[in-house]
Design a protein around this motif. Structure first.
Motif, PDB file in Angstrom:
ATOM      1  N   ASP A 172      37.050  33.275  34.157  1.00 38.05           N
ATOM      2  CA  ASP A 172      37.736  34.373  34.823  1.00 38.05           C
ATOM      3  C   ASP A 172      36.751  35.116  35.733  1.00 38.05           C
ATOM      4  OD1 ASP A 172      39.649  36.203  35.541  1.00 38.05           O
ATOM      5  OD2 ASP A 172      39.449  37.418  33.736  1.00 38.05           O
ATOM      6  N   PRO A 173      36.792  34.888  37.066  1.00 34.97           N
ATOM      7  CA  PRO A 173      37.737  34.027  37.772  1.00 34.97           C
ATOM      8  C   PRO A 173      37.378  32.547  37.572  1.00 34.97           C
ATOM      9  CG  PRO A 173      36.137  34.900  39.315  1.00 34.97           C
ATOM     10  CD  PRO A 173      35.871  35.575  37.998  1.00 34.97           C
ATOM     11  N   PRO A 174      38.311  31.660  37.843  1.00 28.87           N
ATOM     12  CA  PRO A 174      38.054  30.229  37.633  1.00 28.87           C
ATOM     13  C   PRO A 174      37.065  29.697  38.661  1.00 28.87           C
ATOM     14  CG  PRO A 174      40.164  30.526  38.722  1.00 28.87           C
ATOM     15  CD  PRO A 174      39.691  31.895  38.340  1.00 28.87           C
ATOM     16  N   ARG A 246      43.669  33.331  47.610  1.00 26.35           N
ATOM     17  CA  ARG A 246      43.143  34.665  47.325  1.00 26.35           C
ATOM     18  C   ARG A 246      43.054  34.927  45.824  1.00 26.35           C
ATOM     19  NH1 ARG A 246      46.744  38.215  51.673  1.00 26.35           N
ATOM     20  NH2 ARG A 246      45.680  37.483  53.576  1.00 26.35           N
ATOM     21  N   ILE A 247      44.119  34.577  45.120  1.00 28.07           N
ATOM     22  CA  ILE A 247      44.168  34.845  43.681  1.00 28.07           C
ATOM     23  C   ILE A 247      43.104  34.060  42.936  1.00 28.07           C
ATOM     24  CG2 ILE A 247      45.605  34.608  41.608  1.00 28.07           C
ATOM     25  CD1 ILE A 247      48.039  35.103  43.431  1.00 28.07           C
ATOM     26  N   SER A 248      42.793  32.864  43.419  1.00 25.93           N
ATOM     27  CA  SER A 248      41.795  32.026  42.747  1.00 25.93           C
ATOM     28  C   SER A 248      40.415  32.675  42.743  1.00 25.93           C
ATOM     29  CB  SER A 248      41.719  30.648  43.400  1.00 25.93           C
ATOM     30  OG  SER A 248      41.182  30.736  44.717  1.00 25.93           O
ATOM     31  N   ALA A 249      40.170  33.589  43.657  1.00 27.67           N
ATOM     32  CA  ALA A 249      38.878  34.269  43.733  1.00 27.67           C
ATOM     33  C   ALA A 249      38.874  35.610  43.003  1.00 27.67           C
ATOM     34  CB  ALA A 249      38.491  34.486  45.194  1.00 27.67           C
ATOM     35  N   ASP A 254      41.667  42.369  38.321  1.00 25.72           N
ATOM     36  CA  ASP A 254      41.934  42.732  39.714  1.00 25.72           C
ATOM     37  C   ASP A 254      43.341  42.317  40.149  1.00 25.72           C
ATOM     38  OD1 ASP A 254      39.356  43.815  40.031  1.00 25.72           O
ATOM     39  OD2 ASP A 254      38.543  41.814  40.464  1.00 25.72           O
ATOM     40  N   ARG A 255      43.867  41.270  39.530  1.00 24.36           N
ATOM     41  CA  ARG A 255      45.216  40.815  39.876  1.00 24.36           C
ATOM     42  C   ARG A 255      46.274  41.838  39.475  1.00 24.36           C
ATOM     43  NH1 ARG A 255      44.431  34.738  37.355  1.00 24.36           N
ATOM     44  NH2 ARG A 255      42.678  34.100  38.704  1.00 24.36           N
ATOM     45  N   LEU A 256      45.940  42.717  38.540  1.00 22.02           N
ATOM     46  CA  LEU A 256      46.889  43.740  38.106  1.00 22.02           C
ATOM     47  C   LEU A 256      47.249  44.701  39.229  1.00 22.02           C
ATOM     48  CD1 LEU A 256      45.435  44.585  34.583  1.00 22.02           C
ATOM     49  CD2 LEU A 256      47.549  43.368  35.087  1.00 22.02           C
ATOM     50  N   GLN A 268      47.742  34.032  34.277  1.00 23.73           N
ATOM     51  CA  GLN A 268      48.390  32.750  34.545  1.00 23.73           C
ATOM     52  C   GLN A 268      49.095  32.668  35.888  1.00 23.73           C
ATOM     53  OE1 GLN A 268      50.872  33.080  31.009  1.00 23.73           O
ATOM     54  NE2 GLN A 268      52.697  33.086  32.289  1.00 23.73           N
ATOM     55  N   VAL A 269      49.050  33.730  36.687  1.00 21.68           N
ATOM     56  CA  VAL A 269      49.772  33.703  37.961  1.00 21.68           C
ATOM     57  C   VAL A 269      49.189  32.663  38.915  1.00 21.68           C
ATOM     58  CG1 VAL A 269      48.402  35.533  39.061  1.00 21.68           C
ATOM     59  CG2 VAL A 269      50.779  35.154  39.772  1.00 21.68           C
TER      60      VAL A 269
END
Length: 331
Positions: A172-174, A246-249, A254-256, A268-269
Motif C-alpha cells: 500500500d500503495p501497490p 492515478r489510484i495505483s499511485a 489518500d483514496r478516502l 480494493q477500488v
C-alpha cells in the motif's frame, strides 16, 4: 406487502426491505447492513474461519429481528461467491441454519449473473434492445448478455475486487510490478469468458451494476447517490484508464478523499478499476451506463412475478419469531 432480501455478499452483508406488489416497482422501505468481507476471513486452505462464521451468524440474527420488527411478509436469504467458493461452504450454510433457522440459498455464478441481468432489463425496458451487463463484486465478476428478460449467456469468473486485492495487491500503495502482473492475470482470466459471447451480436447498451461501478463513476465525475436513482450516470473507458493509473499511485488513506470511496472499499477500488477497464476493452465498448438496480432487485422482482400465480403470501417463518424463540428452538 413488505418483502425483504438478505444478501450475504463478499464485501457487505445487507438486508433490504421494500414495499411492493405485483406489477409495481419495489420502493425501498428500510435497510440494515454492515461491512463484512468474508474473503478476509479465509484461512490457508480457503475455508471461512470460526470468527468469520460467528460474525456472519450474528448478522443473520440481526437481520431476522430487523425484518420481524418492521413486519416483513417474506424474506429471501441468499449468498454468493464468498460462501460458494469457500472450501467449507456447505458447512457454513449448515452452521448458519442451525444457529438461526434461516436457510441461505446459495446462488451459482450464472444464477447471480442472470438475476442481475433481469433487474437491469426491468430498469431499462424492452426499448433498450440487446443488453450487456457487467457486475463487479467482492469475490467474483459477472457478465450477461441478452435481448429478453433473461440472458442468453450468463457467466462468472473469480475476479472480485476484494479477492484480487488480497491475492495480488499486498503493498500500500501497490508496486508497479504487482499492478502489471494483476493486469495480465485479469486479461488471461477474462479471455475465455469473453469468447462465450462471440456470435451473439452487438449490445445496444452496456450496463454496470454493483457498488464498485458506482464508486468508479463517482470518482470520474458522475452525480452522487444523493441526487437519486433517476439521474443518468456513465463511466467512460478513457476516464477509467486515467483514474486507474492515478489510484495505483495512491495509498488507501489518500483514496478516502476521492468522491464516492468509503473506508471499506478504499483498498480494493484499484482492483475494481482494473477489471472494469479490461472488460470494456475486451468487449470493445467506450462507455458504460450505471444501473441503480442489481441482484437484490432482481430477486425481489422475480418473487413478485411468482406471486401473480401463487397468490397472497402467508407470513414467512423467517420473520415471525424474535431472538428468544430462535434460542429456544436451537437449544
Amino acid at each position: 406487502m413488505r418483502l425483504g432480501v438478505l444478501d450475504i455478499g463478499s464485501n457487505t452483508v445487507h438486508l433490504l426491505l421494500v414495499d411492493a406488489h405485483p406489477g409495481a416497482r419495489p420502493v425501498p422501505f428500510a435497510s440494515h447492513k454492515r461491512p463484512l468481507s468474508l474473503v478476509q476471513y479465509l484461512d490457508a486452505d480457503g475455508s471461512i474461519t470460526d470468527q468469520g462464521q460467528h460474525e456472519l451468524t450474528e448478522f443473520v440474527l440481526e437481520a431476522w429481528e430487523f425484518a420481524a420488527k418492521h413486519k416483513a411478509d417474506d424474506l429471501l436469504a441468499f449468498c454468493t461467491s464468498a460462501i460458494r467458493e469457500a472450501t467449507n461452504g456447505p458447512a457454513v450454510l449448515a452452521h448458519v441454519k442451525h444457529e438461526t433457522t434461516v436457510t441461505l440459498q446459495e446462488l451459482t455464478g450464472s444464477e447471480e449473473a442472470s438475476m442481475t441481468f433481469f433487474a437491469v432489463r426491468r430498469w431499462y425496458g424492452w426499448g433498450a434492445g440487446p443488453i450487456l451487463n457487467l457486475d463487479i463484486g467482492g469475490g467474483s465478476f459477472e457478465m450477461a448478455f441478452g435481448q429478453d428478460e433473461l440472458p442468453e449467456v450468463a457467466t462468472s469468473v473469480p475476479l472480485g475486487a476484494s479477492r484480487l486485492t488480497r491475492d495480488w495487491l499486498a503493498e500500500d500503495p501497490p508496486t508497479a510490478k504487482s499492478v502489471k502482473e494483476l493486469r495480465r492475470y485479469i486479461r488471461a482470466t477474462l479471455s475465455p469468458a469473453v469468447k462465450q459471447f462471440d456470435g451473439l451480436g452487438r449490445a445496444n447498451l452496456v450496463a454496470g451494476t454493483s457498488k464498485t461501478f458506482r464508486s468508479l463513476a463517482r470518482i470520474a465525475g458522475a452525480a452522487p447517490s444523493a441526487s437519486g436513482p433517476y439521474v443518468k450516470r456513465e463511466l467512460n473507458r478513457t476516464d477509467l484508464g486515467v483514474w486507474a493509473q492515478r489510484i495505483s499511485a495512491m495509498k488507501s488513506e489518500d483514496r478516502l478523499y476521492l468522491p464516492g470511496v468509503s473506508e471499506a472499499r478504499a483498498q480494493q477500488v484499484l482492483a475494481g478499476a482494473l477489471v472494469a477497464e479490461a472488460a470494456l476493452e475486451m468487449f470493445k465498448f467506450k462507455k458504460i451506463k450505471i444501473c441503480p438496480w442489481a441482484l437484490r432487485e432482481g430477486l425481489i422482482l422475480r418473487r413478485l412475478d411468482q406471486l401473480v400465480f401463487a397468490g397472497p403470501l402467508n407470513r414467512s417463518a423467517h420473520v415471525a419469531p424474535p431472538r428468544q424463540a430462535i434460542e429456544a428452538a436451537t437449544a
